[in-house]
Scaffold this active site. Structure first.
Site, PDB file in Angstrom:
ATOM      1  N   SER A   1      14.143  18.153  42.172  1.00  0.00           N
ATOM      2  CA  SER A   1      13.355  18.450  43.366  1.00  0.00           C
ATOM      3  C   SER A   1      14.184  19.324  44.301  1.00  0.00           C
ATOM      4  O   SER A   1      15.176  19.919  43.875  1.00  0.00           O
ATOM      5  CB  SER A   1      12.949  17.125  44.038  1.00  0.00           C
ATOM      6  OG  SER A   1      12.002  17.352  45.044  1.00  0.00           O
ATOM      7  N   ASN A   2      13.821  19.401  45.560  1.00  0.00           N
ATOM      8  CA  ASN A   2      14.624  20.149  46.531  1.00  0.00           C
ATOM      9  C   ASN A   2      14.599  19.431  47.880  1.00  0.00           C
ATOM     10  O   ASN A   2      13.970  18.386  48.023  1.00  0.00           O
ATOM     11  CB  ASN A   2      14.127  21.592  46.645  1.00  0.00           C
ATOM     12  CG  ASN A   2      12.679  21.650  47.084  1.00  0.00           C
ATOM     13  OD1 ASN A   2      12.343  21.232  48.178  1.00  0.00           O
ATOM     14  ND2 ASN A   2      11.811  22.129  46.198  1.00  0.00           N
TER      15      ASN A   2
END
Ligand code: C5P
Length: 413
Positions: free
Chosen positions: A218-219
């Protein structure tokens, strides 16, 4: 060509709010409302009924607003508060409003400072009921509320269902939460609902691409920018759908919020809505790559020494793939987050994804952007215009973005 930026203002800034408090246990929450309004830049005059003072004191409100709190209808000075408070107000909000206060105001009674203020004002009025379920559902209370909203155009905000002070079960009658009431006051201050009848779609947050049942990539997107835009669009009267990846934020008040995990799920939700949408704002930080197959079981550490290789596949570009599904004359706004060649990359995305404008910001600033309360952005337009916006809260950046959208809508009725 860099031009000045539209000076942003949230609806509460510099406005006069009369906050009326009546005798309910929810009166303690009115202190939080007064505090938030004050920190949003409003001048808050509180008016407490005798009933309210059984629960909270004027000093608490004076402490958080820095202004006098009024209680008496008849006073020795010549301030004529029963008239002046209402006349000078930009909005009057009664929170909590008891069944008795609602009954009195629906009859036009003027037997205390708060009821006279309601009669003396021409400002919009927001009533936030708080009472026991039986009292709320009683036909007399229902008739009074109907009269206030239908005949006098007061906004009746809430109540909600939830735990009440008496009894153990949940019921209708719980006052809206302070943040929700702040939004209702904001809507009343905006007044004309410039986005009434418009549907706005916002994407927000990161996406999560699962590797196995317990792991994902993810980020660091917090979702704050997109959530704030969705809330601002709702305040302007739009019907808003927010499609968000996993974030730790509560649903914005009044916004239809859909929570998804992966880019594919986000694409499906966006595609379903896009053909009916008048404004779409692509604020999500979508993972560029995901996994073709998610492992059924938790992956184990390999016996072999050396690197562990995961095969990534390209994710759909949601803004690009749905380009032809956009409603005719609709407005589309994109975001670009870069660590290098910010403006060049943003302009390329503006053209390729056919946005009406793009909001560019850097990913490597400590005080702005990803995972921050603030942002420092540059807006780029297809005609070459470029608007540099200095560091400010994401809420104010949202006001700027919505301001441009309103301008564009004027040319595309
Ligand atoms: O990731 P990128 O910088 O290309 O994002 C530019 C714009 O495109 C953003 O508005 C983003 O929300 C959108 N986008 C998207 N789907 C992707 C990647 C980006 O909608 N897979």
């Amino acid at each position: 060509m860099s031009t000045g930026f539209l000076s942003p203002r949230q609806p509460w800034q510099g406005r006069r709010v009369v906050l009326g408090v009546t005798g309910s246990i929810a009166a303690y929450k009115a202190i939080a409302i007064a505090r938030s309004l004050t920190s949003l830049g409003a001048a808050v005059d509180t008016v407490l009924t005798d009933g309210a003072r059984q629960f909270v004191s004027a000093i608490s409100f004076e402490g958080v607003t820095g202004r006098d709190s009024a209680t008496e209808l008849f006073s020795v000075d010549k301030s004529a508060l029963h008239i002046s408070l209402g006349v000078e107000a930009d909005v009057v909000c009664v929170a909590p409003a008891t069944a008795d206060f609602i009954a009195r105001s629906s009859q036009g009674r003027a037997n205390d400072l708060l009821s006279t203020t309601l009669l003396a004002t021409k400002a919009p009025i927001v009533i936030c009921p708080a009472m026991n379920t039986n009292m709320y559902t009683h036909p007399q209370t229902q008739r009074n509320l109907k009269y206030l909203s239908e005949n006098l155009s007061y906004t009746v905000a809430g109540p909600a269902k939830g735990a009440l002070a008496y009894g153990e079960s949940e019921g209708m009658g719980r006052m809206l939460e302070p943040d929700e009431i702040i939004e209702e006051i904001g809507k009343a201050l905006v007044g004309s609902s410039p986005l009434k009848d418009k549907v706005v779609l916002v994407t927000a947050g990161p996406t999560q691409e699962s590797i196995d049942p317990v792991r994902f990539i993810s980020n660091r997107s917090s979702g704050r920018m997109g959530f704030s835009i969705a809330q601002a669009a709702h305040r302007l009267g739009a019907s808003v759908r927010l499609v968000t990846g996993p974030v730790a934020l509560p649903d914005p008040y009044g916004v239809d919020t859909i929570r998804v995990n992966s880019a594919h799920e986000m694409l499906a939700s966006v595609s379903e809505w896009l053909p009916q949408v008048d404004v779409s704002i692509f604020g999500a930080a979508v993972s560029d790559y995901g996994f073709e197959k998610i492992a059924t079981n938790k992956m184990k550490r390999s016996e072999k020494k050396g690197p562990f290789i995961l095969d990534l596949v390209e994710n759909p570009d949601i803004a690009l793939e749905t380009k032809n599904e956009r409603k005719a004359k609709s407005i589309t706004v994109g975001f670009a987050l870069e660590t290098e060649s910010l403006l060049g990359n943003a302009r390329d995305k503006l053209e390729r994804k056919q946005f009406d404008f793009i909001v560019a910001n850097r990913a490597d600033e400590e005080d702005a952007g990803f995972d921050s309360e603030n942002n420092r952005v540059t807006l780029l337009f297809p005609d070459g215009r470029c608007e540099e916006v200095p560091l400010m809260s994401k809420h104010l950046v949202s006001e700027i973005i919505m301001g441009h959208i309103l301008e564009l809508l004027k040319d595309r009725p």
